[in-house]
Design a protein around this motif. Structure first.
Motif, PDB file in Angstrom:
ATOM      1  N   LEU A 193       1.090  -0.780  -0.341  1.00 12.95           N
ATOM      2  CA  LEU A 193      -0.082   0.045  -0.281  1.00 12.95           C
ATOM      3  C   LEU A 193       0.880   0.842   0.228  1.00 12.95           C
ATOM      4  N   SER A 194       1.995   1.655   1.195  1.00 10.45           N
ATOM      5  CA  SER A 194       2.776   2.651   1.165  1.00 10.45           C
ATOM      6  C   SER A 194       3.910   3.075  -0.076  1.00 10.45           C
ATOM      7  N   ARG A 195       3.994   1.675  -0.664  1.00  9.98           N
ATOM      8  CA  ARG A 195       4.155   1.838  -2.474  1.00  9.98           C
ATOM      9  C   ARG A 195       3.226   2.214  -3.355  1.00  9.98           C
ATOM     10  N   THR A 196       2.743   1.871  -3.080  1.00  6.02           N
ATOM     11  CA  THR A 196       1.958   1.905  -4.334  1.00  6.02           C
ATOM     12  C   THR A 196       0.707   3.536  -3.975  1.00  6.02           C
ATOM     13  N   LEU A 197       0.576   4.018  -3.014  1.00  5.00           N
ATOM     14  CA  LEU A 197       0.271   5.185  -2.869  1.00  5.00           C
ATOM     15  C   LEU A 197       1.190   5.981  -3.351  1.00  5.00           C
ATOM     16  N   ALA A 198       2.796   5.883  -3.083  1.00  5.11           N
ATOM     17  CA  ALA A 198       3.777   6.497  -3.777  1.00  5.11           C
ATOM     18  C   ALA A 198       4.193   6.396  -4.968  1.00  5.11           C
ATOM     19  N   ASP A 199       3.673   6.051  -5.146  1.00  6.88           N
ATOM     20  CA  ASP A 199       3.905   6.129  -6.875  1.00  6.88           C
ATOM     21  C   ASP A 199       2.367   6.843  -7.677  1.00  6.88           C
ATOM     22  N   VAL A 200       1.639   6.166  -7.136  1.00  6.73           N
ATOM     23  CA  VAL A 200      -0.331   7.014  -7.279  1.00  6.73           C
ATOM     24  C   VAL A 200       0.486   7.891  -7.405  1.00  6.73           C
ATOM     25  N   GLU A 201       0.923   8.890  -5.881  1.00 14.02           N
ATOM     26  CA  GLU A 201       1.543  10.275  -6.112  1.00 14.02           C
ATOM     27  C   GLU A 201       2.120  10.901  -7.165  1.00 14.02           C
ATOM     28  N   ASP A 230      -4.613  -1.892  -9.735  1.00 12.38           N
ATOM     29  CA  ASP A 230      -3.468  -3.685 -10.282  1.00 12.38           C
ATOM     30  C   ASP A 230      -3.733  -3.737  -8.482  1.00 12.38           C
ATOM     31  N   VAL A 231      -3.342  -3.093  -8.158  1.00  7.65           N
ATOM     32  CA  VAL A 231      -2.582  -3.208  -6.212  1.00  7.65           C
ATOM     33  C   VAL A 231      -4.510  -4.383  -5.211  1.00  7.65           C
ATOM     34  N   LEU A 232      -5.195  -3.562  -5.944  1.00 11.93           N
ATOM     35  CA  LEU A 232      -6.231  -4.078  -5.454  1.00 11.93           C
ATOM     36  C   LEU A 232      -7.118  -5.035  -5.894  1.00 11.93           C
ATOM     37  N   ALA A 233      -6.354  -5.578  -7.301  1.00 11.74           N
ATOM     38  CA  ALA A 233      -7.186  -7.069  -7.269  1.00 11.74           C
ATOM     39  C   ALA A 233      -6.484  -8.095  -6.640  1.00 11.74           C
ATOM     40  N   VAL A 234      -4.818  -7.745  -5.515  1.00 10.70           N
ATOM     41  CA  VAL A 234      -4.153  -8.639  -5.523  1.00 10.70           C
ATOM     42  C   VAL A 234      -4.649  -8.742  -3.448  1.00 10.70           C
ATOM     43  N   GLU A 235      -4.812  -7.390  -3.179  1.00 12.02           N
ATOM     44  CA  GLU A 235      -4.791  -6.774  -2.146  1.00 12.02           C
ATOM     45  C   GLU A 235      -6.034  -7.989  -1.185  1.00 12.02           C
ATOM     46  N   VAL A 236      -5.942  -8.230  -0.027  1.00 11.98           N
ATOM     47  CA  VAL A 236      -6.680  -9.944   0.518  1.00 11.98           C
ATOM     48  C   VAL A 236      -7.466  -8.629   2.473  1.00 11.98           C
ATOM     49  N   VAL A 237      -6.605  -7.764   2.531  1.00 16.65           N
ATOM     50  CA  VAL A 237      -6.747  -6.611   3.857  1.00 16.65           C
ATOM     51  C   VAL A 237      -7.900  -5.945   3.831  1.00 16.65           C
ATOM     52  N   PRO A 238      -9.645  -6.361   4.097  1.00 17.84           N
ATOM     53  CA  PRO A 238     -10.004  -4.867   3.983  1.00 17.84           C
ATOM     54  C   PRO A 238     -10.197  -3.353   4.375  1.00 17.84           C
ATOM     55  N   HIS A 239      -9.146  -3.417   5.067  1.00 18.87           N
ATOM     56  CA  HIS A 239      -8.521  -1.757   5.336  1.00 18.87           C
ATOM     57  C   HIS A 239      -8.018  -0.911   4.236  1.00 18.87           C
ATOM     58  N   TYR A 240      -6.854  -2.160   3.620  1.00 16.69           N
ATOM     59  CA  TYR A 240      -6.068  -1.913   3.147  1.00 16.69           C
ATOM     60  C   TYR A 240      -6.648  -1.584   1.572  1.00 16.69           C
ATOM     61  N   GLN A 241      -7.424  -2.728   1.397  1.00 20.64           N
ATOM     62  CA  GLN A 241      -8.779  -2.331   0.029  1.00 20.64           C
ATOM     63  C   GLN A 241      -9.668  -1.030   0.320  1.00 20.64           C
TER      64      GLN A 241
END
Length: 124
Positions: A74-82, A99-110
């Motif tokens: 999540l941290s890497r993705t948000l930095a890349d998104v920014e 792409d990350v949402l497709a593999v993330e399983v933790v509801p909070h991170y989703q």
């Protein structure tokens, strides 16, 4: 759902990684049963895992892994998104989140990923 205080599970995982045995006390069971659904593990699967010390330790490792891997992802993705967003590449930012949402399983991170997608939609 209880709050997302994952410090107790992190502490438990750290102690077990340092060689302390995982004791299936009421507190340990409560921690794992509370946190398992918060990281996308069905309560029934958590209950079954708590039937033996070995499977309970596997559950603890999986819960801990999902928290730490998801957080890093999540941290890497948000930095890349920014970076994409600042560069004006909203479609690229959206793709990263999807792409990350497709593999993330933790509801909070989703939820965080979806909120960022909605914010991008508001910008476009």
């Amino acid at each position: 759902m209880d709050g997302l205080n994952w410090n107790d599970v992190r502490d438990l995982a750290r102690r077990v990684a340092q060689g302390e045995p995982l004791l299936l006390t009421a507190v340990t069971r409560s921690i794992l049963l509370r946190v398992a659904p918060q990281v996308g593990i069905a309560p029934g699967n958590a209950e079954r895992a708590l039937q033996s010390g070995a499977t309970a330790e596997e559950l603890l490792q999986e819960v801990s892994r999902r928290i730490s891997n998801g957080s890093r992802r999540l941290s890497r993705t948000l930095a890349d998104v920014e970076r994409c967003r600042v560069a004006g590449d909203i479609d690229g930012a959206r793709q990263l989140l999807n792409d990350v949402l497709a593999v993330e399983v933790v509801p909070h991170y989703q939820d965080i990923l979806r909120a960022n997608l909605a914010a991008l939609d508001d910008e476009s």
